[in-house]
Design an enzyme around this catalytic site. Structure first.
Site, PDB file in Angstrom:
ATOM      1  N   GLY A 282     -26.259  19.884 -21.617  1.00  0.00           N
ATOM      2  CA  GLY A 282     -25.013  20.014 -20.864  1.00  0.00           C
ATOM      3  C   GLY A 282     -24.053  20.875 -21.661  1.00  0.00           C
ATOM      4  N   CYS A 350       2.818   9.975 -21.888  1.00  0.00           N
ATOM      5  CA  CYS A 350       3.753   9.088 -22.562  1.00  0.00           C
ATOM      6  C   CYS A 350       3.107   8.291 -23.676  1.00  0.00           C
ATOM      7  CB  CYS A 350       4.388   8.166 -21.531  1.00  0.00           C
ATOM      8  SG  CYS A 350       5.235   9.115 -20.274  1.00  0.00           S
TER       9      CYS A 350
HETATM   10  N1  LLP Z   1     -29.036  13.555 -21.173  1.00  0.00           N
HETATM   11  C1  LLP Z   1     -28.509  12.322 -21.260  1.00  0.00           C
HETATM   12  C2  LLP Z   1     -29.326  11.176 -20.913  1.00  0.00           C
HETATM   13  C3  LLP Z   1     -27.186  12.149 -21.683  1.00  0.00           C
HETATM   14  O1  LLP Z   1     -26.673  10.926 -21.783  1.00  0.00           O
HETATM   15  C4  LLP Z   1     -26.410  13.287 -22.008  1.00  0.00           C
HETATM   16  C5  LLP Z   1     -25.024  13.145 -22.457  1.00  0.00           C
HETATM   17  C6  LLP Z   1     -26.996  14.556 -21.885  1.00  0.00           C
HETATM   18  C7  LLP Z   1     -28.319  14.651 -21.468  1.00  0.00           C
HETATM   19  C8  LLP Z   1     -26.255  15.825 -22.191  1.00  0.00           C
HETATM   20  O2  LLP Z   1     -25.856  15.898 -23.514  1.00  0.00           O
HETATM   21  P1  LLP Z   1     -25.138  17.220 -24.052  1.00  0.00           P
HETATM   22  O3  LLP Z   1     -26.173  18.312 -24.071  1.00  0.00           O
HETATM   23  O4  LLP Z   1     -24.042  17.538 -23.144  1.00  0.00           O
HETATM   24  O5  LLP Z   1     -24.685  16.846 -25.402  1.00  0.00           O
HETATM   25  N2  LLP Z   1     -18.152  12.690 -23.704  1.00  0.00           N
HETATM   26  C9  LLP Z   1     -18.809  13.021 -24.952  1.00  0.00           C
HETATM   27  C10 LLP Z   1     -20.278  13.337 -24.749  1.00  0.00           C
HETATM   28  C11 LLP Z   1     -21.034  12.256 -24.039  1.00  0.00           C
HETATM   29  C12 LLP Z   1     -22.470  12.616 -23.820  1.00  0.00           C
HETATM   30  C13 LLP Z   1     -23.096  11.738 -22.792  1.00  0.00           C
HETATM   31  N3  LLP Z   1     -24.449  12.012 -22.508  1.00  0.00           N
HETATM   32  C14 LLP Z   1     -18.082  14.192 -25.598  1.00  0.00           C
HETATM   33  O6  LLP Z   1     -17.123  14.682 -25.030  1.00  0.00           O
HETATM   34  O7  LLP Z   1     -18.444  14.609 -26.688  1.00  0.00           O
END
Ligand code: LLP
Length: 421
Positions: A282, A350
């Site tokens: 992602g 806030c």
């Molecule tokens: N696959 C699964 C099962 C996941 O849980 C996630 C992300 C991805 C793929 C994609 O991961 P990426 O390539 O985007 O790292 N809100 C947090 C990140 C949470 C990730 C959740 N799962 C942040 O802003 O760093």
């Protein structure tokens, strides 16, 4: 004092001028004028080239992790570039379906899928359901039939402490996700699923966390999984997502291609190179493609520092507050200027904790009315945006070849009151 912004933090097509930055051939100052601020701007060229890199690095079936940033335009772009879409809730599934993504290109995730989410996923014929718990298996048994079979993967937790923030680590033993390899649950889940009529198990899934720079964490996951993959004759491994990106100049992240090669090499080293290797990135696709433009409204010289308050904040980027994530800033009026002054870049919410950049280096004369861009905000900004303090969510534009198209309009106050009864 710090040097001008490191251009490697900007989208691929960015061109820096004396008093503006252009992305996708479009002036950011003009975009702010036309669409208002705060504004998320995504460079389609960067999105597409990262998506292609992901599709090329792995075998067919790579999915874009929609949780990182999602809307109809992004769903369509991912599919056009040969990716599937990973969704983890009925809401994400709905966006994908409305965008015309076919079931065959959808991967259904979630650690607590409801019966109705599972039913809908089966009805639209998703490519895969990533099974995450014994309760979910219990629900699936009642939902599958000859007309509505399920193709599944088992999510396995290998027991890796990935090198990243503890909130975004998922491959270790103490996690709500997946079936533990060490406890034998992964084996039990696989055996159970293989016994159920109308369910086919098409592989193993493993996601160890997010914002990971150390490819060794992936090598370690493969090492731990190898025996399980071999002894169960698993034909496909999805290595999840999680590849880190550089948010500030000092950071350096591996490319998607390097990540894919590291995982492939590890599979070969442990004698399991025959299987199909897929992934679901992602952040590494969307983060650097996107940036946010804000307008400064207040400059306040206080006892300990100077505050610059912008027209957004933790509602459009909660990551600094949640994870202590660092970002950099650039003043669009003078993007090449030395950044001589450290400000605390704060939002309009806030609470004292509402900051975007704890120490934002910018020219000394930044004042109300100036436009500030924060690069690398394409991932987990809009998708985690809230309406805290009843602040409407920003608009999102895609830019390409000198043209901008609005893909998500700015929320209005009417939007905010639409749930009142
Ligand atoms: N696959 C699964 C099962 C996941 O849980 C996630 C992300 C991805 C793929 C994609 O991961 P990426 O390539 O985007 O790292 N809100 C947090 C990140 C949470 C990730 C959740 N799962 C942040 O802003 O760093």
């Amino acid at each position: 004092m710090t040097a001008p912004l490191d251009l490697r933090l900007l989208p691929d097509t960015a061109v820096v001028h004396d008093s503006d930055i252009a992305v996708g051939g479009v002036s950011l100052r003009e975009l702010a004028e036309r669409f208002g601020t705060p504004l998320f701007v995504y460079d389609e060229t960067t999105l597409r080239s990262r998506a292609r890199e992901a599709a090329a690095g792995f075998d067919p079936g790579v999915a874009f992790a929609s949780k990182s940033f999602f809307c109809g335009a992004m769903a369509a772009l991912a599919v056009e570039e040969g990716l599937c879409v990973d969704v983890s809730t009925a809401g994400e599934l709905d966006v994908a379906l409305r965008a015309g993504v076919r079931g065959e290109s959808i991967i259904m995730h979630g650690n607590n899928k409801s019966a109705s989410e599972l039913r809908q996923a089966l009805d639209v014929g998703v490519r895969r359901i990533i099974v995450d718990s014994f309760d979910e298996i219990g629900r699936l048994v009642h939902l599958v039939s000859a007309e509505r079979p399920a193709r599944c993967m088992v999510r396995v937790t290998p027991g890796v402490e990935a090198h990243t923030h503890e909130f975004v680590r998922t491959g270790h033993e103490d996690t709500k996700f997946g079936f533990s390899l060490a406890s034998g649950d992964a084996q039990r889940a696989l055996n159970e699923l293989r016994e159920i009529p109308h369910i086919s198990v098409e592989g193993v899934h493993c996601h160890i966390g997010s914002q990971i720079f150390a490819l060794d964490s992936y090598r370690e996951a493969v090492r731990l999984l190898a025996e399980f993959l071999r002894s169960n004759s698993v034909s496909e491994l999805c290595i999840g997502g999680g590849l880190g990106v550089a948010y500030v100049a000092e950071e350096k992240a591996p490319t998607i291609g390097e990540w894919a090669s590291a995982v492939r090499d590890a599979l070969a080293e442990h004698g399991v190179s025959e299987l199909q290797l897929t992934a679901e990135p992602g952040r590494s696709i969307v983060a650097r493609a996107g940036l946010t433009i804000y307008e400064v409204g207040t400059r306040k010289v206080a006892a300990h520092r100077t505050y610059l308050a912008v027209d957004g904040g933790m509602s459009d980027n909660p990551r600094p507050v949640l994870y202590g994530s660092g970002y950099e800033a650039v003043a669009l009026r003078a993007p090449r200027a030395e950044r001589t002054t450290a400000y605390r870049l704060v939002g309009k919410h806030c609470e004292s904790g509402d900051f975007l950049i704890d120490e934002a280096w910018l020219p000394g004369d930044v004042h109300p009315g100036d436009l500030i861009a924060t690069p690398v905000t394409g991932a987990y900004g809009y998708s985690m945006a809230s309406n805290y303090n009843r602040v409407p969510r920003p608009a999102v534009v895609f830019v390409r070849d000198g043209a901008a198209r609005l893909v998500l309009r700015r929320e209005t106050l009417d939007d905010l009151s639409r749930l009142e009864v």
